[in-house]
Design an enzyme around this catalytic site. Structure first.
Site, PDB file in Angstrom:
ATOM      1  N   THR A  68     -30.362   8.787   8.100  1.00  0.00           N
ATOM      2  CA  THR A  68     -31.108   7.855   6.964  1.00  0.00           C
ATOM      3  C   THR A  68     -30.795   6.404   6.602  1.00  0.00           C
ATOM      4  O   THR A  68     -31.810   5.829   6.421  1.00  0.00           O
ATOM      5  CB  THR A  68     -31.444   9.114   5.526  1.00  0.00           C
ATOM      6  OG1 THR A  68     -30.313   9.149   5.000  1.00  0.00           O
ATOM      7  CG2 THR A  68     -31.814  10.273   5.944  1.00  0.00           C
ATOM      8  N   LYS A  95     -33.527   3.032   6.677  1.00  0.00           N
ATOM      9  CA  LYS A  95     -33.778   1.919   5.098  1.00  0.00           C
ATOM     10  C   LYS A  95     -33.378   0.531   5.531  1.00  0.00           C
ATOM     11  O   LYS A  95     -33.985  -0.438   5.571  1.00  0.00           O
ATOM     12  CB  LYS A  95     -31.938   2.064   4.140  1.00  0.00           C
ATOM     13  CG  LYS A  95     -32.504   3.823   3.630  1.00  0.00           C
ATOM     14  CD  LYS A  95     -31.100   4.164   2.972  1.00  0.00           C
ATOM     15  CE  LYS A  95     -30.987   5.897   2.320  1.00  0.00           C
ATOM     16  NZ  LYS A  95     -30.326   6.192   2.215  1.00  0.00           N
ATOM     17  N   LYS A 128     -18.923   9.052  13.814  1.00  0.00           N
ATOM     18  CA  LYS A 128     -19.321   7.815  12.806  1.00  0.00           C
ATOM     19  C   LYS A 128     -19.347   6.647  13.444  1.00  0.00           C
ATOM     20  O   LYS A 128     -19.653   5.768  13.867  1.00  0.00           O
ATOM     21  CB  LYS A 128     -19.302   7.946  11.635  1.00  0.00           C
ATOM     22  CG  LYS A 128     -20.169   8.527  11.553  1.00  0.00           C
ATOM     23  CD  LYS A 128     -20.673   8.366   9.206  1.00  0.00           C
ATOM     24  CE  LYS A 128     -21.038   9.887   8.236  1.00  0.00           C
ATOM     25  NZ  LYS A 128     -22.399  10.303   9.238  1.00  0.00           N
ATOM     26  N   HIS A 139     -27.665  20.845   8.952  1.00  0.00           N
ATOM     27  CA  HIS A 139     -27.400  18.986   8.866  1.00  0.00           C
ATOM     28  C   HIS A 139     -26.525  18.530  10.486  1.00  0.00           C
ATOM     29  O   HIS A 139     -26.184  17.599   9.743  1.00  0.00           O
ATOM     30  CB  HIS A 139     -27.373  18.936   7.601  1.00  0.00           C
ATOM     31  CG  HIS A 139     -28.584  18.590   6.282  1.00  0.00           C
ATOM     32  ND1 HIS A 139     -29.403  17.494   7.013  1.00  0.00           N
ATOM     33  CD2 HIS A 139     -29.038  19.762   5.416  1.00  0.00           C
ATOM     34  CE1 HIS A 139     -30.189  17.524   5.482  1.00  0.00           C
ATOM     35  NE2 HIS A 139     -30.239  19.081   5.285  1.00  0.00           N
ATOM     36  N   LYS A 199     -21.378   4.269   5.900  1.00  0.00           N
ATOM     37  CA  LYS A 199     -21.449   5.234   5.812  1.00  0.00           C
ATOM     38  C   LYS A 199     -20.462   5.762   6.136  1.00  0.00           C
ATOM     39  O   LYS A 199     -19.341   5.075   5.231  1.00  0.00           O
ATOM     40  CB  LYS A 199     -22.206   6.007   6.912  1.00  0.00           C
ATOM     41  CG  LYS A 199     -21.589   5.504   8.032  1.00  0.00           C
ATOM     42  CD  LYS A 199     -22.587   5.426   9.893  1.00  0.00           C
ATOM     43  CE  LYS A 199     -23.812   4.393   9.975  1.00  0.00           C
ATOM     44  NZ  LYS A 199     -24.872   5.619  10.661  1.00  0.00           N
ATOM     45  N   ARG A 200     -20.196   7.373   5.765  1.00  0.00           N
ATOM     46  CA  ARG A 200     -19.097   8.142   5.246  1.00  0.00           C
ATOM     47  C   ARG A 200     -18.075   8.120   6.248  1.00  0.00           C
ATOM     48  O   ARG A 200     -18.935   7.999   7.763  1.00  0.00           O
ATOM     49  CB  ARG A 200     -19.692   9.780   5.212  1.00  0.00           C
ATOM     50  CG  ARG A 200     -18.978  10.755   5.040  1.00  0.00           C
ATOM     51  CD  ARG A 200     -19.157  11.987   4.520  1.00  0.00           C
ATOM     52  NE  ARG A 200     -20.473  12.299   5.750  1.00  0.00           N
ATOM     53  CZ  ARG A 200     -19.910  12.395   6.803  1.00  0.00           C
ATOM     54  NH1 ARG A 200     -18.264  13.444   7.685  1.00  0.00           N
ATOM     55  NH2 ARG A 200     -20.900  13.440   7.535  1.00  0.00           N
TER      56      ARG A 200
END
Length: 802
Positions: free
Chosen positions: A651, A655, A549, A355, A543-544
């Site tokens: 993911t 969504k 990110k 991952h 998100k985290r």
């Protein structure tokens, strides 16, 4: 027990209140009624679970065992009612009994068993495996407090205990009769007898693993699968001799040490004690799981020789890697197999999903800790490493490659290398990610064993993330397509595209989004006391919190917009509300500083009259599954802006797409495949590509040069350094960007600003925007978890499915 009518549901709820709580309906609080609802549905699930497991045994079906440190289940009441087909019946029964059904559903806490995408993916896959009638079980730890509950105080993240079990624990069914013993430490005594090497542990410390099962319902099927969560207990909860001597703390020491294993997800591991606890957690749940699986297999078949024919062990990231040496230990030490037989079974049972490409996330454990904590497992890993290294040397005859591929090297145990050596398949989770694994991260392993490598792009539970959480959109899809076939055949969403030029359909889609925004604004006002501008674009990044990110890049762009308004107060600007939601790991200081920055920026902008009705920034506290369920239907812009080549898949991007939000993003992770189906016209791309990131780093990336020659960028960084009127300077973040900018925010900044500008211009044409939104929904079906799970079943597990 089957419940088909409202009257039957009311009777079942009354009965549960009486027998479990000694309460009448009139005496019951919302929380007690929630528990009664959970117990009623749990009874249905338990009965179906018994039938499902009996069918597996009788048909001798192959089973999937999905091991993950995280299962981010969220709330279960609405989901189980939906999958069991009793949502309307339950809602009506609650209303007729004098309760507000929405309040009952909302009062359920999220099951605190995960941190982010990894855990949410595991939850989605369990749903899909059950719906596709694949016999499967999930395994993890029954965390007492989960990750943590986030509180924002003075702009900073505070971590609080997440006591989810008080109400959420009603879904759990403890099964102490199926407990397993897990041992740590001690020594190993070896001797030969009857031509076989025996290994006997001595002086170990043992912990009891108690299974707590959560039954998982599939949609439109009688199949029920199980999520088995292991709780940790001491063999003796109290040392009576010490207690009688008044040594009260020492008397409960063993119980406290045992319970620490299942206390919290991802304890800080900066210290030796933290690393030891994390390794204990991983071995605890892996050992208990493998003992349980093997024991049940022998009960059915009487032998372990066909274990690999009837069981697939899927490792979700490297956390459960110890399943490989642990299965070897059980097969050799308990079942009496020789090494070659045990290795054949193990290496044909285990599959590994990678991952991440981040080096720090490819786990490496200090050899010394492994030797002390798991002496027998260490012996087995050493032998695996020795044999694998001989294989590498015979293939490559290259010391450098041996060093890179070795399982044990320089005092470390490399878990990803162990997964590849001991598994039958290795898969990435997006096309780009899998290419990077083959061509970079695991290139040497791929060249040696290419047949092991696969790609399975991630997917989401579209029934939950569209139909269940966005009923207006669900009705829209159903009415336009003429059926609800998309619930089991998600690619049927594609028929929506027939209405891409239908003005009335597009207007209706726009109205649905507006109503969802009003609902979310009401939710935020009630839960956080913040009033959102519903006439503004809802531009969302949730998100985290991690530097790759690039929440910080988003913040730099907001600073840029703010400076434009300060320069020209009369500037015409498309109103924008920036919504952030993220948790930072407690020990990740930079991530926590970025949260502080976002809140500083929000404080300045939201109280500046210049920004009224034009610019707004809101940090959504304690981001979790249930909050996402409120947010996704209302979101209009999805920020997927990670550095190209760093995000394995994502993911959240799926969504958002499925709920009609448009993506501003880089060509990273599953964004690449989204772009393949959407094209340039239906998303807003920017930034370097993954190969360009690599080239620029090799050439010698110098962010300070960008700062020196770009006036706009320099002004933004200088403003970051100065802060935003609350007395907090972010000089540390500015210096970090100028000194290295590991994730290339400054390089992509100008391109990102232009992408946001293109997005705002597109939003101004509401008809065109709604058409793009409809196309996103229509083409999102390939990102359903059902497709991903079917691909696993066909290509890796070799198991039949519906």
């Amino acid at each position: 027990m089957e419940i088909k009518t409202t009257e039957q549901m009311k009777q079942a709820l009354r009965s549960k209140l009486r027998t479990e709580f000694g309460s009448s309906v009139e005496e019951a609080s919302d929380e007690r009624m929630l528990c009664a609802c959970a117990l009623v549905l749990r009874d249905i699930l338990a009965q179906r679970g018994v039938d499902s497991r009996r069918a597996v045994r009788e048909k001798e079906q192959r089973q999937v065992h999905y091991l993950s440190m995280e299962f981010l289940m969220g709330r279960s009441l609405a989901k189980n009612a939906y999958n069991l087909g009793v949502s309307e019946v339950l809602t009506q029964a609650l209303e007729e009994l004098g309760f507000r059904a929405a309040d009952i559903f909302e009062s359920e806490p999220d099951a605190g068993l995960g941190n982010g995408g990894l855990g949410r993916l595991a939850a989605c896959y369990l749903d899909s495996m059950t719906t596709l009638e694949i016999p499967a079980n999930g395994y993890s730890i029954c965390y007492d407090l989960g990750i943590f509950r986030q509180k924002i105080e003075h702009g900073e993240q505070i971590e609080l205990p997440d006591t989810w079990k008080t109400l959420g624990g009603k879904w759990l069914m403890p099964k102490p009769q199926e407990a397993e013993l897990v041992s740590f430490g001690g020594t190993v005594r070896q001797f030969w007898d009857s031509g076989r090497l025996h290994a006997v542990p001595e002086g170990t410390t043992s912990v009891m693993a108690i299974p707590c099962d959560m039954e998982i319902a599939g949609y439109g099927t009688e199949q029920v699968n199980t999520l088995r969560l292991w709780d940790a207990k001491a063999l003796t909860p109290l040392d009576m001799e010490l207690f009688s001597k008044g040594q009260y703390l020492r008397a409960v020491e063993q119980q406290a040490m045992a319970e620490s294993i299942a206390k919290i997800l991802y304890p800080a591991d900066e210290t030796c004690e933290g690393k030891m606890l994390r390794l204990k957690q991983q071995y605890f749940f892996v050992s208990a799981t493998m003992q349980s699986i093997v024991r049940k297999h022998i009960e059915v078949y009487g032998t372990v020789m066909n274990f690999h024919e009837k069981n697939v062990i899927q490792i979700n990231d490297t956390h459960p890697t110890l399943v490989i040496p642990e299965l070897m230990r059980i097969l050799m030490d308990d079942a009496g197999l020789d090494w070659d037989s045990a290795w054949h079974i193990t290496s044909n049972s285990v599959a590994y999903t990678n991952h991440t490409v981040l080096a720090e996330a490819l786990e490496k454990w200090p050899q010394q800790i492994m030797e002390v904590l798991l002496p027998r497992v260490w012996e087995i890993i050493t032998e695996i490493a020795h044999r694998y290294q001989a294989k590498i040397e015979a293939f490559y005859h290259d010391e450098r490659k041996t060093r890179e591929m070795a399982i044990i090297w320089d005092g470390e145990v490399r878990m990803a290398n162990l997964c590849i050596a001991g598994g039958m398949a290795v898969n990435g989770v997006s096309a780009l990610h899998s290419d990077i694994l083959r061509n970079d991260v695991f290139k040497n392993q791929y060249d040696m064993e290419p047949e092991k490598f696969r790609n399975v792009t991630n997917g989401i539970d579209h029934r939950r993330w569209l139909s269940q959480i966005n009923p207006r959109l669900d009705r829209f899809v159903t009415e336009l397509t003429g059926s609800r076939a998309y619930l089991t055949k998600p690619t049927e969403l594609r028929t929506l595209e027939n209405f891409a030029n239908d003005a009335s359909a597009l207007d209706r889609l726009g109205e649905i989004k507006h109503l969802n925004k009003l609902d979310f604004a009401d939710y935020v006002r009630r839960t956080q006391g913040v009033t959102l501008n519903t006439d503004a674009i809802f531009d969302v990044q949730v998100k985290r919190l991690h530097e790759y990110k690039r929440q910080l890049l988003n913040a730099l762009h907001i600073i840029y917009l703010y400076e434009q308004l300060r320069d020209d107060p009369d500037r015409i600007m498309q109103p924008q509300t920036f919504l952030f939601g993220a948790k930072a790991a407690p020990g990740y200081a930079v991530a926590k500083r970025i949260i502080r920055l976002i809140n500083s920026l929000a404080g300045a902008i939201n109280h500046d009259p210049l920004c009224k009705d034009r610019l707004q920034v809101v940090f959504l506290e304690n981001y979790r599954v249930s909050l996402a369920e409120h947010l996704m239907p209302a979101s209009e812009v999805s920020q997927q802006i990670s550095t190209a080549g760093k995000e394995a898949s994502g993911t959240g991007n799926m969504k958002f797409m499925m709920n009609g939000a448009l993506t501003v993003g880089t060509l990273d992770g599953a964004n690449v495949e989204m772009h393949e189906v959407l094209g340039d016209d239906n998303m807003f791309l920017f930034g370097l590509h993954a190969d360009e990131v690599v080239c620029l780093k090799q050439e010698g990336y110098q962010p300070r040069r960008l700062y020196e020659r770009d006036d706009t960028l320099r002004r933004v960084i200088d403003r970051l350094r100065c802060g935003f009127g609350d007395g907090v300077s972010y000089e540390d973040l500015a210096d970090r960007l100028l000194a290295g900018d590991e994730y290339m925010l400054l390089q992509d900044f100008a391109s990102y600003c232009l992408a946001e500008q293109r997005m705002r211009l597109s939003y101004a044409d509401r008809s065109d925007w709604n058409r793009k939104s409809l196309i996103n929904i229509a083409r999102s079906g390939i990102f359903a978890a059902d497709r991903a799970v079917a691909q696993y079943a066909d290509d890796i597990w070799h198991i039949k499915h519906k």
